[in-house]
Write a protein that holds these residues in place. Structure first.
Motif, PDB file in Angstrom:
ATOM      1  N   VAL A  86       7.136  -3.686   7.337  1.00 46.84           N
ATOM      2  CA  VAL A  86       6.570  -2.424   6.873  1.00 46.84           C
ATOM      3  C   VAL A  86       7.189  -2.037   5.527  1.00 46.84           C
ATOM      4  CG1 VAL A  86       6.367   0.047   7.391  1.00 46.84           C
ATOM      5  CG2 VAL A  86       6.038  -1.636   9.198  1.00 46.84           C
ATOM      6  N   ILE A  87       8.477  -2.271   5.369  1.00 53.05           N
ATOM      7  CA  ILE A  87       9.162  -1.935   4.109  1.00 53.05           C
ATOM      8  C   ILE A  87       8.554  -2.733   2.953  1.00 53.05           C
ATOM      9  CG2 ILE A  87      11.358  -2.113   2.868  1.00 53.05           C
ATOM     10  CD1 ILE A  87      12.727  -1.535   5.576  1.00 53.05           C
ATOM     11  N   ARG A  88       8.292  -3.999   3.183  1.00 56.56           N
ATOM     12  CA  ARG A  88       7.702  -4.839   2.138  1.00 56.56           C
ATOM     13  C   ARG A  88       6.294  -4.359   1.763  1.00 56.56           C
ATOM     14  NH1 ARG A  88       7.861 -11.400   2.332  1.00 56.56           N
ATOM     15  NH2 ARG A  88       7.516 -11.708   0.120  1.00 56.56           N
ATOM     16  N   LEU A  89       5.509  -3.977   2.761  1.00 52.38           N
ATOM     17  CA  LEU A  89       4.157  -3.486   2.503  1.00 52.38           C
ATOM     18  C   LEU A  89       4.180  -2.154   1.748  1.00 52.38           C
ATOM     19  CD1 LEU A  89       2.465  -4.389   5.904  1.00 52.38           C
ATOM     20  CD2 LEU A  89       2.132  -5.530   3.703  1.00 52.38           C
ATOM     21  N   VAL A  90       5.085  -1.256   2.136  1.00 49.74           N
ATOM     22  CA  VAL A  90       5.204   0.034   1.443  1.00 49.74           C
ATOM     23  C   VAL A  90       5.660  -0.193   0.003  1.00 49.74           C
ATOM     24  CG1 VAL A  90       6.516   2.196   1.374  1.00 49.74           C
ATOM     25  CG2 VAL A  90       5.558   1.395   3.536  1.00 49.74           C
ATOM     26  N   LEU A  91       6.640  -1.070  -0.188  1.00 48.69           N
ATOM     27  CA  LEU A  91       7.114  -1.380  -1.536  1.00 48.69           C
ATOM     28  C   LEU A  91       5.986  -1.969  -2.387  1.00 48.69           C
ATOM     29  CD1 LEU A  91       9.445  -1.546  -3.559  1.00 48.69           C
ATOM     30  CD2 LEU A  91       9.992  -3.792  -2.618  1.00 48.69           C
ATOM     31  N   ALA A  92       5.199  -2.857  -1.818  1.00 48.18           N
ATOM     32  CA  ALA A  92       4.072  -3.445  -2.549  1.00 48.18           C
ATOM     33  C   ALA A  92       3.071  -2.365  -2.951  1.00 48.18           C
ATOM     34  CB  ALA A  92       3.393  -4.512  -1.704  1.00 48.18           C
ATOM     35  N   GLY A  93       2.765  -1.462  -2.042  1.00 45.59           N
ATOM     36  CA  GLY A  93       1.846  -0.369  -2.347  1.00 45.59           C
ATOM     37  C   GLY A  93       2.365   0.533  -3.450  1.00 45.59           C
ATOM     38  N   LEU A  94       3.659   0.848  -3.395  1.00 49.60           N
ATOM     39  CA  LEU A  94       4.259   1.680  -4.443  1.00 49.60           C
ATOM     40  C   LEU A  94       4.212   0.982  -5.799  1.00 49.60           C
ATOM     41  CD1 LEU A  94       7.337   3.178  -2.568  1.00 49.60           C
ATOM     42  CD2 LEU A  94       5.305   4.408  -3.374  1.00 49.60           C
ATOM     43  N   LEU A  95       4.503  -0.312  -5.828  1.00 48.08           N
ATOM     44  CA  LEU A  95       4.461  -1.056  -7.086  1.00 48.08           C
ATOM     45  C   LEU A  95       3.053  -1.114  -7.659  1.00 48.08           C
ATOM     46  CD1 LEU A  95       6.959  -3.960  -6.327  1.00 48.08           C
ATOM     47  CD2 LEU A  95       7.279  -2.040  -7.920  1.00 48.08           C
ATOM     48  N   VAL A  96       2.054  -1.267  -6.798  1.00 48.57           N
ATOM     49  CA  VAL A  96       0.668  -1.255  -7.273  1.00 48.57           C
ATOM     50  C   VAL A  96       0.333   0.114  -7.854  1.00 48.57           C
ATOM     51  CG1 VAL A  96      -1.748  -1.327  -6.526  1.00 48.57           C
ATOM     52  CG2 VAL A  96      -0.156  -3.098  -5.781  1.00 48.57           C
ATOM     53  N   GLY A  97       0.749   1.176  -7.174  1.00 51.58           N
ATOM     54  CA  GLY A  97       0.509   2.535  -7.673  1.00 51.58           C
ATOM     55  C   GLY A  97       1.193   2.797  -8.999  1.00 51.58           C
ATOM     56  N   ILE A  98       2.424   2.362  -9.127  1.00 51.24           N
ATOM     57  CA  ILE A  98       3.152   2.525 -10.391  1.00 51.24           C
ATOM     58  C   ILE A  98       2.479   1.724 -11.497  1.00 51.24           C
ATOM     59  CG2 ILE A  98       5.335   1.994 -11.568  1.00 51.24           C
ATOM     60  CD1 ILE A  98       6.723   2.653  -8.837  1.00 51.24           C
ATOM     61  N   GLY A  99       2.052   0.501 -11.182  1.00 46.25           N
ATOM     62  CA  GLY A  99       1.359  -0.323 -12.173  1.00 46.25           C
ATOM     63  C   GLY A  99       0.054   0.310 -12.626  1.00 46.25           C
ATOM     64  N   ALA A 100      -0.674   0.905 -11.689  1.00 49.03           N
ATOM     65  CA  ALA A 100      -1.935   1.569 -12.046  1.00 49.03           C
ATOM     66  C   ALA A 100      -1.664   2.764 -12.950  1.00 49.03           C
ATOM     67  CB  ALA A 100      -2.676   2.012 -10.788  1.00 49.03           C
ATOM     68  N   ARG A 101      -0.585   3.474 -12.682  1.00 46.01           N
ATOM     69  CA  ARG A 101      -0.225   4.618 -13.524  1.00 46.01           C
ATOM     70  C   ARG A 101       0.172   4.150 -14.927  1.00 46.01           C
ATOM     71  NH1 ARG A 101      -2.196   9.420 -12.965  1.00 46.01           N
ATOM     72  NH2 ARG A 101      -0.552  10.912 -13.184  1.00 46.01           N
ATOM     73  N   LEU A 102       0.997   3.099 -14.991  1.00 43.10           N
ATOM     74  CA  LEU A 102       1.436   2.579 -16.291  1.00 43.10           C
ATOM     75  C   LEU A 102       0.265   2.004 -17.093  1.00 43.10           C
ATOM     76  CD1 LEU A 102       4.766   0.776 -15.311  1.00 43.10           C
ATOM     77  CD2 LEU A 102       4.520   2.881 -16.625  1.00 43.10           C
ATOM     78  N   GLY A 103      -0.707   1.410 -16.388  1.00 41.03           N
ATOM     79  CA  GLY A 103      -1.864   0.809 -17.045  1.00 41.03           C
ATOM     80  C   GLY A 103      -2.978   1.806 -17.335  1.00 41.03           C
ATOM     81  N   ASN A 104      -2.720   3.087 -17.039  1.00 36.16           N
ATOM     82  CA  ASN A 104      -3.740   4.131 -17.204  1.00 36.16           C
ATOM     83  C   ASN A 104      -5.029   3.790 -16.480  1.00 36.16           C
ATOM     84  OD1 ASN A 104      -2.210   5.927 -18.784  1.00 36.16           O
ATOM     85  ND2 ASN A 104      -2.601   4.680 -20.593  1.00 36.16           N
ATOM     86  N   GLY A 105      -4.898   3.250 -15.300  1.00 37.55           N
ATOM     87  CA  GLY A 105      -6.058   2.930 -14.483  1.00 37.55           C
ATOM     88  C   GLY A 105      -5.791   1.725 -13.613  1.00 37.55           C
ATOM     89  N   CYS A 106      -6.705   1.493 -12.704  1.00 37.82           N
ATOM     90  CA  CYS A 106      -6.543   0.403 -11.755  1.00 37.82           C
ATOM     91  C   CYS A 106      -7.597  -0.672 -12.002  1.00 37.82           C
ATOM     92  CB  CYS A 106      -6.652   0.950 -10.328  1.00 37.82           C
ATOM     93  SG  CYS A 106      -8.213   1.795 -10.017  1.00 37.82           S
ATOM     94  N   THR A 107      -7.636  -1.642 -11.125  1.00 30.19           N
ATOM     95  CA  THR A 107      -8.578  -2.738 -11.307  1.00 30.19           C
ATOM     96  C   THR A 107     -10.025  -2.284 -11.196  1.00 30.19           C
ATOM     97  OG1 THR A 107      -8.303  -3.298  -8.980  1.00 30.19           O
ATOM     98  CG2 THR A 107      -7.016  -4.556 -10.568  1.00 30.19           C
ATOM     99  N   SER A 108     -10.279  -1.269 -10.397  1.00 29.84           N
ATOM    100  CA  SER A 108     -11.665  -0.793 -10.304  1.00 29.84           C
ATOM    101  C   SER A 108     -12.079  -0.062 -11.574  1.00 29.84           C
ATOM    102  CB  SER A 108     -11.861   0.102  -9.078  1.00 29.84           C
ATOM    103  OG  SER A 108     -11.004   1.217  -9.116  1.00 29.84           O
ATOM    104  N   GLY A 109     -11.200   0.766 -12.101  1.00 26.35           N
ATOM    105  CA  GLY A 109     -11.526   1.491 -13.333  1.00 26.35           C
ATOM    106  C   GLY A 109     -11.632   0.578 -14.534  1.00 26.35           C
ATOM    107  N   HIS A 110     -10.640  -0.292 -14.692  1.00 28.08           N
ATOM    108  CA  HIS A 110     -10.646  -1.196 -15.847  1.00 28.08           C
ATOM    109  C   HIS A 110     -11.527  -2.422 -15.601  1.00 28.08           C
ATOM    110  CE1 HIS A 110      -7.800   0.760 -18.459  1.00 28.08           C
ATOM    111  NE2 HIS A 110      -6.871   0.811 -17.521  1.00 28.08           N
ATOM    112  N   GLY A 111     -11.337  -3.068 -14.449  1.00 32.29           N
ATOM    113  CA  GLY A 111     -12.005  -4.333 -14.188  1.00 32.29           C
ATOM    114  C   GLY A 111     -13.497  -4.227 -13.947  1.00 32.29           C
TER     115      GLY A 111
END
Length: 139
Positions: free
Chosen positions: A81-106
């Motif tokens: 569960v810790i690994r999954l939560v960490l992965a989710g947080l990293l994806v969220g941080i990446g989306a914030r840093l990239g000013n959008g996510c794969t759906s918005g940009h891709g």
């Protein structure tokens, strides 16, 4: 890497549904179907109703498709569960840093021929490929 239930026809149908829904949201409401932006706006924007409806529709459709028995998702039981939560947080941080996510940009940005979105999507894909390669998560 094991791909679960992949057929070209289901991939094509899924792409048509995603592209059509993004186009419909853009034409009907003038909004970009970037999930991270939609979710971020739920707490702070005055137009919460359509955002909540959009996210609820995403979740309800996923439950409907998987409960119907026609689709299966890969099991996540081998991950903590810790690994999954960490992965989710990293994806969220990446989306914030990239000013959008794969759906918005891709999907939406590349569909509008935005160079910024093309670059962001290439960076997302490269990061995903490196992560799977380095951590051996593809098997």
């Amino acid at each position: 890497m094991t791909i679960v239930n992949f057929t070209p026809w289901t991939a094509l149908l899924g792409g048509i549904f995603i592209g059509s829904s993004a186009l419909l949201l853009l034409l009907a409401a003038g909004r970009i179907a970037g999930i991270s932006g939609i979710i971020a706006g739920i707490g702070s924007m005055p137009d919460k109703r359509w955002r909540i409806a959009f996210v609820a529709g995403l979740m309800l459709m996923a439950f409907f498709l998987f409960d119907s028995g026609g689709f299966t998702a890969p099991s996540l039981e081998r991950f903590s569960v810790i690994r999954l939560v960490l992965a989710g947080l990293l994806v969220g941080i990446g989306a914030r840093l990239g000013n959008g996510c794969t759906s918005g940009h891709g999907i939406c940005g590349m569909g509008r021929l935005s160079w910024r979105s093309v670059v962001a999507t290439l960076v997302f894909m490269a990061a995903g490929i490196m992560t799977v390669t380095l951590f051996g998560l593809g098997a």
